[in-house]
Design an enzyme around this catalytic site. Structure first.
Site, PDB file in Angstrom:
ATOM      1  N   ALA A   1       0.843  -1.210   0.000  1.00 42.50           N
ATOM      2  CA  ALA A   1       0.000   0.000   0.000  1.00 42.50           C
ATOM      3  C   ALA A   1       0.871   1.250   0.000  1.00 42.50           C
ATOM      4  CB  ALA A   1      -0.918  -0.010   1.222  1.00 42.50           C
TER       5      ALA A   1
ATOM      6  N   MET B   1       2.562   1.706  -3.349  1.00 42.50           N
ATOM      7  CA  MET B   1       1.594   2.259  -4.312  1.00 42.50           C
ATOM      8  C   MET B   1       1.420   3.751  -4.078  1.00 42.50           C
ATOM      9  SD  MET B   1      -1.382  -0.590  -4.215  1.00 42.50           S
ATOM     10  CE  MET B   1      -1.279  -2.103  -5.201  1.00 42.50           C
ATOM     11  N   ASP B   2       1.214   4.123  -2.819  1.00 45.92           N
ATOM     12  CA  ASP B   2       0.990   5.537  -2.501  1.00 45.92           C
ATOM     13  C   ASP B   2       2.190   6.369  -2.950  1.00 45.92           C
ATOM     14  OD1 ASP B   2      -0.531   7.666  -1.306  1.00 45.92           O
ATOM     15  OD2 ASP B   2       0.905   7.669   0.339  1.00 45.92           O
ATOM     16  N   GLU B   3       3.378   5.856  -2.733  1.00 48.41           N
ATOM     17  CA  GLU B   3       4.586   6.594  -3.107  1.00 48.41           C
ATOM     18  C   GLU B   3       4.704   6.717  -4.636  1.00 48.41           C
ATOM     19  OE1 GLU B   3       6.485   8.463  -1.591  1.00 48.41           O
ATOM     20  OE2 GLU B   3       8.130   8.704  -3.012  1.00 48.41           O
TER      21      GLU B   3
ATOM     22  N   SER C   1       2.170   9.062  -5.796  1.00 47.99           N
ATOM     23  CA  SER C   1       2.541  10.409  -5.362  1.00 47.99           C
ATOM     24  C   SER C   1       3.544  11.068  -6.316  1.00 47.99           C
ATOM     25  CB  SER C   1       3.113  10.306  -3.937  1.00 47.99           C
ATOM     26  OG  SER C   1       3.929  11.387  -3.633  1.00 47.99           O
TER      27      SER C   1
END
Lengths: 247, 247
Positions: A163, A166-168, A171
């Site tokens: 997770a 993915m967020d990174e 981003s």
């Protein structure tokens, strides 16, 4: 004292009030975000000369799959429009010379700040990853190899570690593709577990920019695409960083 | 050799095939999962005597808010049905004596495995957290203090670090409340940024158990509940671990 200033600074609620007004913030025109500004964002993001250590370079812990796919994408940076993104220890290094929105005063009394996905510096034990970005296609590919400090079920990567990866990746993609700065939504459907020490490939695509938001999708799979590890979507809020005034 | 066995073991697809059959796996009756089995799961999860280090204990890095709320919940463990969950270095310690589903063979050639949310062992730099669980109410409260190695935007916790903290709190709650073992879905709406070094409180509630799935919700906020950091939901697949046969 520090904590109080944190509390005051932490509210992002005011941006929502701003969004409800008809006022369009400067530089947030989607056409502009998808025009030459992406090139200038990428140029700034990828300095030709820097003393900062780039953590997105091969090391002895990389598995053969990761190494060979890295080489493949490195070739594509020469002729196919892909850009290899550097990865510094902190986002403070990535946004050097730029100001966060007012109200978000960065604390600075601790010397060793690390971006979460570079929190473990022992090679191969934590996050090993490199992100390639295609400015024209507005897509990214992240090669991700979780180490044994990222464990969830014995022998497999923690769902939260994927997770965060993915967020990174969302981003960095959101920022370069359209100045997306804050995660608003992250939705993940997990399909299979990623074995620790193996390669997972995240394919991120910007789907649209609408109402100051970037909508992205991601599919994470094995290199041979036979195993889908997860599918996800992310929504980021656009926000233009300003130049810091000279001292 | 190790990697190949990883690849073979990684597929969880077969569980989906199992779920499509009318066969009910032993021990996965929702009534049972919400009956006395929760007590036995909690007893096993919280050994009275163990040599394992519990990372969910106060240390000098905890902020006053975290310390005082910890003490408050500790009082509630004496009379109000709350249980303080221990937190060991690896899930291997948490599931000692139990077998993962067949096909998921845990790799064991690396000695230093760490559950992702305990990946950084320097006090105060990474994850500081403690989870309290209420077996009867099927809810959990996680006190979470992100350190400077969990940074995203300068001075604030990375969205991915909160996502991982949610996944971990969901995970322990799902296991104890109804043998939920694998994250199927995680959906997060971020509202405000969490300042590094401050306390965020995650309130997790099991909403329902249906078709071998646990549905949970989480609201993450400041201690005074004035600032909502994020709202999320999680779906976990139930799976009963079996006793390992004696050697």
């Amino acid at each position: 004292m520090m904590r109080r200033s944190f509390q005051v600074a932490a509210r992002l609620g005011h941006r929502r009030a701003l969004l409800r007004t008809p006022c369009i913030l400067p530089g947030l025109d989607p056409a502009a975000a998808f025009g030459s500004s992406t090139d200038s964002l990428v140029s700034r993001f990828c300095p030709v000369k820097t003393d900062l250590k780039d953590y997105a370079l091969p090391n002895a812990s990389w598995c053969p799959d990761m190494l060979s796919l890295y080489q493949e994408f490195l070739e594509k940076t020469k002729s196919d429009g892909w850009v290899k993104l550097p990865s510094f220890k902190s986002n403070r290094d990535h946004i050097q010379g730029l100001k966060l929105p007012s109200g978000l005063v960065a604390a600075s009394d601790k010397s060793d700040w690390r971006i979460f996905t570079r929190c473990i510096q022992v090679e191969g034990q934590g996050y090993e990853y490199v992100i390639f970005f295609h400015p024209f296609k507005k897509k990214s590919v992240c090669l991700f190899q979780p180490g044994p400090y990222l464990e969830g079920p014995p022998g497999f990567a923690h769902g939260g570690s994927l997770a965060a990866m993915m967020d990174e990746t969302f981003s960095k993609t959101a920022y370069l593709a359209g100045e997306g700065l804050f995660t608003l939504n992250l939705n993940i459907r997990f399909k299979n577990l990623i074995p620790v020490g193996s390669l997972a490939v995240l394919n991120v695509q910007v789907e649209k920019i609408e109402d100051q938001k970037l909508y992205m999708s991601c599919i994470t799979q094995s290199r041979d695409q036979e195993t889908v590890y997860a599918k996800s979507s992310g929504v980021f809020l656009q926000w233009q960083l300003e130049e810091e005034s000279s001292p």
